[in-house]
Write an enzyme that holds these catalytic residues in place. Sequence first.
Site, PDB file in Angstrom:
ATOM      1  N   GLY A 276       0.820  -1.204   0.000  1.00 54.97           N
ATOM      2  CA  GLY A 276       0.000   0.000   0.000  1.00 54.97           C
ATOM      3  C   GLY A 276       0.856   1.256   0.000  1.00 54.97           C
ATOM      4  N   CYS A 277       0.303   2.352   0.470  1.00 48.84           N
ATOM      5  CA  CYS A 277       0.981   3.650   0.472  1.00 48.84           C
ATOM      6  C   CYS A 277       2.365   3.565   1.093  1.00 48.84           C
ATOM      7  CB  CYS A 277       0.125   4.654   1.230  1.00 48.84           C
ATOM      8  SG  CYS A 277       0.935   6.241   1.496  1.00 48.84           S
ATOM      9  N   PHE A 278       3.387   3.976   0.337  1.00 49.67           N
ATOM     10  CA  PHE A 278       4.750   3.857   0.859  1.00 49.67           C
ATOM     11  C   PHE A 278       5.060   4.852   1.963  1.00 49.67           C
ATOM     12  CE2 PHE A 278       6.237   5.780  -3.502  1.00 49.67           C
ATOM     13  CZ  PHE A 278       5.627   7.001  -3.220  1.00 49.67           C
ATOM     14  N   TRP A 279       4.249   5.885   2.115  1.00 45.59           N
ATOM     15  CA  TRP A 279       4.467   6.797   3.240  1.00 45.59           C
ATOM     16  C   TRP A 279       4.395   6.039   4.558  1.00 45.59           C
ATOM     17  CZ3 TRP A 279       0.525  11.181   1.642  1.00 45.59           C
ATOM     18  CH2 TRP A 279       1.044  11.880   0.542  1.00 45.59           C
TER      19      TRP A 279
ATOM     20  N   SER B 111       4.354   2.633   4.925  1.00 42.72           N
ATOM     21  CA  SER B 111       5.266   1.482   4.939  1.00 42.72           C
ATOM     22  C   SER B 111       6.656   1.898   5.408  1.00 42.72           C
ATOM     23  CB  SER B 111       5.357   0.867   3.542  1.00 42.72           C
ATOM     24  OG  SER B 111       4.097   0.438   3.098  1.00 42.72           O
TER      25      SER B 111
END
Length: 225
Positions: free
Chosen positions: A54-57, A59
């Site tokens: 999902g969103c790498f922010w 992760s």
Amino acid sequence: MKYLKLLSLSLFAIAISACNSNGQTGSSKQANQKDLKMDLTPPKGEKVAAFAEGCFWCSEHVFEAVVGVKDVISGYAGGTTLNPTYDLVNTETTGHAESVLVYYDPNVISYAELVKVFFASHDPTTPNQQGPDRGTSYRSILFYQTDAEKQIAMDEIKKISASNMFSNPLVTQLKKLDAFYKAEEYHQDYVNGGKGSMNPYVKSVSIPRYEKFKKTYKGKLKPGA
């Protein structure tokens, strides 16, 4: 993130312009993108692993908190397009997913433990979706570089599938890490670095997901994480 960022805040979305912390548009920043394929050779004494969840922010925030992790880079992997940009990946035509490249000390934490972090920090049962983010760029992928890592990932998938950890079947893909492209600089260290501190998406989606991970994960986290 992506198109849902254009919807109302009640849907946990933000305008695309809010992603560009210094006021530049994504396109103007991406115009400077050249060959951003990362060298997968780690520094001496370290190893690297990649995950898409999902969103790498969020992760990036998750993996940075784990003891033994030295650094985390946000980027794109799993597709075929060379030097993908954020805008291009959002078209869902590149095959790439938002991913993180994790540099870690194998004397402190193992690839097997990082796989556990992966499963503890997202929902691997939702095809092409994490929370409000939808599309193939948000799919769940376990990347491996060696046969040993592949076996570790397969064993964990079998173990979780046989347990009651999730009520629905896992949809996580298992893929060889052929290339990893670094995302634009404004995405790097987005949550921990404070760039997203006023971002409604971070407040409503990323932080709650991180807090849920902290309650679920049984391993060691860094002081203050």
